[in-house]
Design a protein around this motif. Sequence first.
Motif, short mmCIF file in Angstrom:
data_model
loop_
_atom_site.label_atom_id
_atom_site.label_comp_id
_atom_site.label_asym_id
_atom_site.label_seq_id
_atom_site.Cartn_x
_atom_site.Cartn_y
_atom_site.Cartn_z
N THR A 169 30.91 37.83 -18.53
CA THR A 169 30.69 37.11 -19.81
C THR A 169 31.88 37.22 -20.77
N ASP A 170 32.97 37.84 -20.33
CA ASP A 170 34.16 37.92 -21.18
C ASP A 170 34.77 36.53 -21.35
N GLU A 171 35.53 36.37 -22.43
CA GLU A 171 36.14 35.07 -22.71
C GLU A 171 37.66 35.18 -22.68
N LEU A 172 38.26 34.12 -22.21
CA LEU A 172 39.72 34.02 -22.16
C LEU A 172 40.16 32.89 -23.07
N ASN A 173 41.01 33.21 -24.04
CA ASN A 173 41.55 32.19 -24.93
C ASN A 173 43.03 32.02 -24.62
N LEU A 174 43.35 30.92 -23.98
CA LEU A 174 44.73 30.68 -23.58
C LEU A 174 45.57 30.27 -24.78
N ALA A 175 46.82 30.71 -24.77
CA ALA A 175 47.77 30.30 -25.81
C ALA A 175 48.28 28.89 -25.48
N ASP A 176 48.98 28.33 -26.44
CA ASP A 176 49.56 27.00 -26.21
C ASP A 176 50.67 27.10 -25.15
N LEU A 177 50.74 26.08 -24.35
CA LEU A 177 51.78 25.99 -23.32
C LEU A 177 53.04 25.40 -23.95
N THR A 178 54.17 26.02 -23.70
CA THR A 178 55.45 25.51 -24.22
C THR A 178 56.28 24.98 -23.06
N ILE A 179 56.66 23.71 -23.18
CA ILE A 179 57.48 23.08 -22.14
C ILE A 179 58.85 22.80 -22.78
N SER A 180 59.89 23.31 -22.15
CA SER A 180 61.23 23.19 -22.73
C SER A 180 62.16 22.45 -21.79
N THR B 45 35.31 31.07 -19.96
CA THR B 45 34.36 32.17 -20.06
C THR B 45 33.95 32.64 -18.66
N ALA B 46 33.93 33.92 -18.49
CA ALA B 46 33.53 34.48 -17.20
C ALA B 46 32.02 34.39 -17.02
N GLY B 47 31.61 34.30 -15.79
CA GLY B 47 30.18 34.29 -15.48
C GLY B 47 29.62 35.69 -15.46
N SER B 48 28.49 35.85 -14.84
CA SER B 48 27.86 37.17 -14.79
C SER B 48 26.84 37.20 -13.66
N THR B 113 19.72 37.37 -11.63
CA THR B 113 20.14 36.38 -12.61
C THR B 113 21.67 36.31 -12.58
N GLY B 114 22.18 35.16 -12.90
CA GLY B 114 23.64 35.04 -12.88
C GLY B 114 24.11 33.70 -13.37
N GLU B 115 25.36 33.69 -13.78
CA GLU B 115 26.02 32.46 -14.18
C GLU B 115 27.36 32.40 -13.47
N GLY B 116 27.69 31.26 -12.99
CA GLY B 116 28.98 31.11 -12.29
C GLY B 116 28.89 29.96 -11.32
N ASP B 117 29.73 28.96 -11.56
CA ASP B 117 29.67 27.77 -10.72
C ASP B 117 29.88 28.11 -9.25
N ASN B 118 30.71 29.12 -9.01
CA ASN B 118 31.01 29.48 -7.61
C ASN B 118 30.37 30.81 -7.23
N LEU B 119 29.37 31.21 -7.96
CA LEU B 119 28.77 32.52 -7.71
C LEU B 119 27.84 32.46 -6.50
N ALA B 120 28.27 33.11 -5.45
CA ALA B 120 27.47 33.20 -4.23
C ALA B 120 27.71 34.57 -3.63
N GLY B 121 26.75 35.05 -2.88
CA GLY B 121 26.92 36.37 -2.29
C GLY B 121 25.77 36.73 -1.39
N ASP B 122 25.71 37.99 -1.06
CA ASP B 122 24.66 38.50 -0.18
C ASP B 122 23.70 39.37 -0.98
N LEU B 123 22.43 39.08 -0.83
CA LEU B 123 21.41 39.96 -1.36
C LEU B 123 21.00 40.87 -0.20
N THR B 124 21.24 42.15 -0.38
CA THR B 124 21.05 43.10 0.72
C THR B 124 19.95 44.10 0.38
N VAL B 125 19.01 44.20 1.30
CA VAL B 125 17.99 45.25 1.20
C VAL B 125 18.37 46.31 2.22
N ASP B 126 18.73 47.48 1.72
CA ASP B 126 19.19 48.55 2.60
C ASP B 126 18.14 49.65 2.64
#
Lengths: 187, 217
Positions: A169-180, B45-48, B113-126
């Motif tokens: 759930t962390d967020e990444l805020n990218l800076a502006d890209l500079t093209i020279s 934003t990262a998923g979870s 529960t999770g968020e992530g367009d590409n979130l896939a994995g294995d649910l393992t009962v060990d």
Amino acid sequence: MSETQPTPARNKALRAGIAVAAGVALLAGAGGTFARWFDSESVETGDIVAGELSLSSPTNISWSEATIGALTTEELAAYRMVPGDVVTYSAMVTPTIVGENLVATLTAEIPDASGALADWVDVEASVVGGDATLRAADSGTAVEVRVVIELPFSTGGEPGSGNGTDAQTDELNLADLTISLAQNDRP
Amino acid sequence: MTTRSGRRLLAAGAAVGLAVVLLTSGAGTLAGWHDERSAATGSITAGSVELTSSDAVLHLQSRQPVGARTFASSQTCALASGATECRVVTTGLANERLIPGDRVQIRLDVTLTGEGDNLAGDLTVDAGTVVVPGASDLSAAATTQITLTPPQGSSTTVDGAELVLPVDVGSGHGAGTYAVLVEVGLPTARPGGARWDTGLRAQLLDLDTLAVSFTQK
């Protein structure tokens, strides 16, 4: 009334005065000068116009993810990055290069991003094909610049532990890209 | 008194001074040309992913004829296929006396529960450490069967100590509550087919940890 006769001494002074006056008159009235000869002609040359080096504003800006494909702005806002994802920002810039001896290099740079997710992702700006050396022949041809953002699948923790729940759930805020576009040094 | 050569030096100095002034005060510079554009980028934003579980509930399923045995627990439960009696033994398994043919069921729900367009994995009962094989002959002979029922779709059952179910959270079909059922069976004969006779008496079935995990892939 008798005329006054000059004395011999006064006669000599009078003659000297006449001689100086005559000399000045000769010098001043004979048509000659003290300057050397001089002549001039005007020759037509020509005009020189300076070249041009400029860069267009970025166009065709787009986002994509390696697995998903293209992302609209709305889709990017809703998109949630997970380990292994690679997101690409792409834009086109068009150089204008006028000048027979004008050689320039196109580079793309992006400062460090902010946000907690910045500690986990790799962000790299580049000109597609590497930093481009451009000449007049390249003028008007659009060049692609990219920013690639990757959240590594593993950050090298305990074997098999993956990333645990790091960066979620962390967020990444990218800076502006500079093209020279900068002229290369002349040899 | 200023000499002629002195005056020449003075004039040259003045000329150089003028040139420097001309070079530095004009619009031009000594650097090459350069142009630059800036482009706004954006935010990501990262998923979870999160896995939670309910407390485990233990059932003792008996195959003995009804009334042929006693239970410490009086709380009954739904009969499994082939069972004749069932008791809830979550807090009192150690008080029960097991008989060959009994099955101990460990039931729990895990919610992914999770968020992530590409979130896939294995649910393992060990369940590899549920039964400690070296604890006794009974533990060594115990069998393990795992059944996993996803939020959507049919159940999956495996005979063994591990069940791995690929799930795709990003597609919207992997998140939800899964029913986990681990059954520890006590065979009616020793491994190899010999009768237990009195071999099971005072034997301990040592149950340890059941682990359920989601691992992205």
